[in-house]
Motif scaffolding. Structure first.
Motif, PDB file in Angstrom:
ATOM      1  N   GLU A   1       0.848  -1.183   0.000  1.00 48.21           N
ATOM      2  CA  GLU A   1       0.000   0.000   0.000  1.00 48.21           C
ATOM      3  C   GLU A   1       0.883   1.233   0.000  1.00 48.21           C
ATOM      4  O   GLU A   1       2.075   1.161   0.306  1.00 48.21           O
ATOM      5  CB  GLU A   1      -0.938   0.024   1.214  1.00 48.21           C
ATOM      6  CG  GLU A   1      -0.225   0.163   2.546  1.00 48.21           C
ATOM      7  CD  GLU A   1      -1.182   0.163   3.728  1.00 48.21           C
ATOM      8  OE1 GLU A   1      -2.376   0.442   3.534  1.00 48.21           O
ATOM      9  OE2 GLU A   1      -0.723  -0.122   4.831  1.00 48.21           O
ATOM     10  N   GLY A   2       0.290   2.371  -0.333  1.00 54.31           N
ATOM     11  CA  GLY A   2       1.047   3.610  -0.311  1.00 54.31           C
ATOM     12  C   GLY A   2       0.320   4.717  -1.042  1.00 54.31           C
ATOM     13  O   GLY A   2      -0.850   4.610  -1.378  1.00 54.31           O
ATOM     14  N   GLY A   3       1.067   5.761  -1.292  1.00 52.06           N
ATOM     15  CA  GLY A   3       0.548   6.927  -1.987  1.00 52.06           C
ATOM     16  C   GLY A   3       1.656   7.940  -2.217  1.00 52.06           C
ATOM     17  O   GLY A   3       1.714   8.597  -3.242  1.00 52.06           O
ATOM     18  N   GLU A   4       2.538   8.070  -1.238  1.00 55.05           N
ATOM     19  CA  GLU A   4       3.686   8.956  -1.357  1.00 55.05           C
ATOM     20  C   GLU A   4       4.866   8.149  -1.888  1.00 55.05           C
ATOM     21  O   GLU A   4       5.395   7.284  -1.204  1.00 55.05           O
ATOM     22  CB  GLU A   4       4.046   9.561   0.004  1.00 55.05           C
ATOM     23  CG  GLU A   4       3.016  10.531   0.530  1.00 55.05           C
ATOM     24  CD  GLU A   4       3.485  11.217   1.800  1.00 55.05           C
ATOM     25  OE1 GLU A   4       4.432  12.017   1.718  1.00 55.05           O
ATOM     26  OE2 GLU A   4       2.900  10.925   2.848  1.00 55.05           O
ATOM     27  N   PHE A   5       5.238   8.409  -3.137  1.00 49.20           N
ATOM     28  CA  PHE A   5       6.380   7.748  -3.756  1.00 49.20           C
ATOM     29  C   PHE A   5       6.890   8.659  -4.858  1.00 49.20           C
ATOM     30  O   PHE A   5       6.265   9.670  -5.175  1.00 49.20           O
ATOM     31  CB  PHE A   5       6.016   6.355  -4.297  1.00 49.20           C
ATOM     32  CG  PHE A   5       4.844   6.325  -5.240  1.00 49.20           C
ATOM     33  CD1 PHE A   5       5.018   6.488  -6.605  1.00 49.20           C
ATOM     34  CD2 PHE A   5       3.557   6.107  -4.758  1.00 49.20           C
ATOM     35  CE1 PHE A   5       3.940   6.454  -7.478  1.00 49.20           C
ATOM     36  CE2 PHE A   5       2.472   6.068  -5.614  1.00 49.20           C
ATOM     37  CZ  PHE A   5       2.661   6.242  -6.978  1.00 49.20           C
ATOM     38  N   GLY A   6       8.018   8.316  -5.434  1.00 48.82           N
ATOM     39  CA  GLY A   6       8.560   9.104  -6.538  1.00 48.82           C
ATOM     40  C   GLY A   6       7.717   8.905  -7.778  1.00 48.82           C
ATOM     41  O   GLY A   6       6.495   9.008  -7.737  1.00 48.82           O
ATOM     42  N   TYR A   7       8.357   8.568  -8.886  1.00 46.71           N
ATOM     43  CA  TYR A   7       7.631   8.385 -10.132  1.00 46.71           C
ATOM     44  C   TYR A   7       7.074   6.980 -10.284  1.00 46.71           C
ATOM     45  O   TYR A   7       6.230   6.738 -11.136  1.00 46.71           O
ATOM     46  CB  TYR A   7       8.529   8.748 -11.317  1.00 46.71           C
ATOM     47  CG  TYR A   7       8.932  10.205 -11.260  1.00 46.71           C
ATOM     48  CD1 TYR A   7       8.013  11.206 -11.543  1.00 46.71           C
ATOM     49  CD2 TYR A   7      10.213  10.564 -10.883  1.00 46.71           C
ATOM     50  CE1 TYR A   7       8.365  12.542 -11.454  1.00 46.71           C
ATOM     51  CE2 TYR A   7      10.579  11.895 -10.802  1.00 46.71           C
ATOM     52  CZ  TYR A   7       9.648  12.880 -11.080  1.00 46.71           C
ATOM     53  OH  TYR A   7       9.986  14.194 -10.991  1.00 46.71           O
ATOM     54  N   SER A   8       7.549   6.050  -9.456  1.00 45.60           N
ATOM     55  CA  SER A   8       6.987   4.704  -9.461  1.00 45.60           C
ATOM     56  C   SER A   8       7.360   4.013  -8.158  1.00 45.60           C
ATOM     57  O   SER A   8       8.279   4.426  -7.451  1.00 45.60           O
ATOM     58  CB  SER A   8       7.496   3.883 -10.658  1.00 45.60           C
ATOM     59  OG  SER A   8       8.866   3.610 -10.536  1.00 45.60           O
ATOM     60  N   GLU A   9       6.596   2.967  -7.863  1.00 36.51           N
ATOM     61  CA  GLU A   9       6.867   2.157  -6.683  1.00 36.51           C
ATOM     62  C   GLU A   9       6.534   0.717  -7.038  1.00 36.51           C
ATOM     63  O   GLU A   9       5.487   0.452  -7.631  1.00 36.51           O
ATOM     64  CB  GLU A   9       6.019   2.644  -5.504  1.00 36.51           C
ATOM     65  CG  GLU A   9       6.313   1.953  -4.201  1.00 36.51           C
ATOM     66  CD  GLU A   9       5.679   2.676  -3.018  1.00 36.51           C
ATOM     67  OE1 GLU A   9       6.410   3.406  -2.337  1.00 36.51           O
ATOM     68  OE2 GLU A   9       4.461   2.515  -2.812  1.00 36.51           O
ATOM     69  N   THR A  10       7.419  -0.207  -6.680  1.00 34.57           N
ATOM     70  CA  THR A  10       7.248  -1.616  -7.027  1.00 34.57           C
ATOM     71  C   THR A  10       7.203  -2.459  -5.763  1.00 34.57           C
ATOM     72  O   THR A  10       8.013  -2.276  -4.861  1.00 34.57           O
ATOM     73  CB  THR A  10       8.404  -2.102  -7.929  1.00 34.57           C
ATOM     74  OG1 THR A  10       8.389  -1.337  -9.140  1.00 34.57           O
ATOM     75  CG2 THR A  10       8.260  -3.583  -8.259  1.00 34.57           C
ATOM     76  N   THR A  11       6.244  -3.371  -5.722  1.00 31.75           N
ATOM     77  CA  THR A  11       6.138  -4.345  -4.643  1.00 31.75           C
ATOM     78  C   THR A  11       6.265  -5.732  -5.258  1.00 31.75           C
ATOM     79  O   THR A  11       5.512  -6.073  -6.177  1.00 31.75           O
ATOM     80  CB  THR A  11       4.778  -4.225  -3.917  1.00 31.75           C
ATOM     81  OG1 THR A  11       4.645  -2.899  -3.406  1.00 31.75           O
ATOM     82  CG2 THR A  11       4.661  -5.230  -2.799  1.00 31.75           C
ATOM     83  N   THR A  12       7.212  -6.524  -4.786  1.00 38.30           N
ATOM     84  CA  THR A  12       7.401  -7.892  -5.250  1.00 38.30           C
ATOM     85  C   THR A  12       6.775  -8.833  -4.220  1.00 38.30           C
ATOM     86  O   THR A  12       6.961  -8.656  -3.023  1.00 38.30           O
ATOM     87  CB  THR A  12       8.908  -8.206  -5.406  1.00 38.30           C
ATOM     88  OG1 THR A  12       9.472  -7.245  -6.321  1.00 38.30           O
ATOM     89  CG2 THR A  12       9.120  -9.604  -5.942  1.00 38.30           C
ATOM     90  N   PHE A  13       6.018  -9.814  -4.707  1.00 37.83           N
ATOM     91  CA  PHE A  13       5.327 -10.739  -3.801  1.00 37.83           C
ATOM     92  C   PHE A  13       5.187 -12.102  -4.445  1.00 37.83           C
ATOM     93  O   PHE A  13       5.296 -12.228  -5.660  1.00 37.83           O
ATOM     94  CB  PHE A  13       3.960 -10.185  -3.397  1.00 37.83           C
ATOM     95  CG  PHE A  13       3.031  -9.950  -4.562  1.00 37.83           C
ATOM     96  CD1 PHE A  13       2.076 -10.894  -4.917  1.00 37.83           C
ATOM     97  CD2 PHE A  13       3.111  -8.772  -5.315  1.00 37.83           C
ATOM     98  CE1 PHE A  13       1.218 -10.681  -5.994  1.00 37.83           C
ATOM     99  CE2 PHE A  13       2.265  -8.548  -6.392  1.00 37.83           C
ATOM    100  CZ  PHE A  13       1.321  -9.498  -6.725  1.00 37.83           C
ATOM    101  N   SER A  14       4.962 -13.109  -3.624  1.00 37.38           N
ATOM    102  CA  SER A  14       4.773 -14.473  -4.111  1.00 37.38           C
ATOM    103  C   SER A  14       3.300 -14.859  -3.996  1.00 37.38           C
ATOM    104  O   SER A  14       2.586 -14.418  -3.106  1.00 37.38           O
ATOM    105  CB  SER A  14       5.599 -15.461  -3.265  1.00 37.38           C
ATOM    106  OG  SER A  14       6.974 -15.242  -3.493  1.00 37.38           O
TER     107      SER A  14
END
Length: 176
Positions: free
Chosen positions: A156-169
Motif C-alpha cells: 500500500e502507499g501513496g507517497e512515492f517518486g515516479y513509481s513504486e514496485t512491490t514484489t510478492f509471491s
C-alpha cells in the motif's frame, strides 16, 4: 419468444462460438480492431458475459488443469491528476528480465477510484504503480493504493517518486 439462427447454430451457442473464434484468432482480431480505429491496444482474450458465473475467493483452476490461481485485489483512490497514474502486474520469470506482463491499467482524466480483482498463478509477481507527477499523495490530493490477497495486505502507499514496485509471491502469505 423464439429466435432463429441464420447460420445453423442455436442462438444460445453464439456466445461460446464467438468467444472461441476470437480467442483462436487473437492476432488477426487485434489487427482488424486496430485497422478500424477501435480503442484497442492488443486483444488478449475475449470473455463473454456468463450470468451464471459466481466468483469465489478460494483458489480456482486456470485453463491448464494443473495450474491453480489465487485472487488479488487492487484498490486505488486517485489524486486530482488521475490520468497521470498507471499500474501493471508482471510475473517474474527467471533473472534475465524476461518478465511476463499480466495486466496493466492507465487511469483517465476525472477517474476518482479504480478497483480490480484478478486471479494469479503461483509464482513471483511485481505490482508497479507509476505517476508522472511523482506519487498520488499529497501535492494534488489524498490518493492512495492497496493490493491485497484474501484480505492480507501485499502493499500500500501513496507517497512515492515516479513509481513504486512491490514484489510478492503467490500464494501470498502475510509476514508474521
Amino acid at each position: 419468444m423464439e429466435y432463429e439462427s441464420r447460420f445453423g447454430y442455436e442462438v444460445e451457442d453464439y456466445p461460446s462460438i464467438f468467444q472461441n473464434y476470437i480467442n483462436s484468432n487473437l492476432e488477426q482480431v487485434t489487427l482488424d480492431m486496430t485497422d478500424r480505429f477501435l480503442p484497442v491496444i492488443e486483444a488478449k482474450e475475449v470473455i463473454v458475459y456468463d450470468p451464471t458465473f459466481a466468483p469465489s475467493l478460494a483458489p480456482s483452476s486456470s485453463s491448464s488443469p494443473t495450474e491453480t490461481c489465487y485472487w488479488i485485489d487492487i484498490a486505488i483512490v486517485h489524486d486530482l491528476c488521475s490520468s497521470e497514474t498507471s499500474w501493471e502486474i508482471q510475473r517474474i520469470v527467471g533473472g534475465g528480465g524476461d518478465n511476463v506482463l499480466i495486466k496493466s491499467f492507465q487511469a483517465a482524466d476525472g477517474d476518482t477510484s479504480h478497483t480490480e480483482s484478478m486471479c494469479l498463478q503461483e509464482g513471483v509477481h511485481e505490482f508497479t504503480i507509476h505517476d508522472i507527477l511523482g506519487g498520488i499523495c499529497c501535492d494534488f490530493g489524498e490518493g492512495n493504493y492497496k493490493v491485497t490477497s484474501n484480505g492480507a495486505l501485499i502493499g500500500e502507499g501513496g507517497e512515492f517518486g515516479y513509481s513504486e514496485t512491490t514484489t510478492f509471491s503467490i500464494p501470498f502469505v502475510s509476514p508474521p
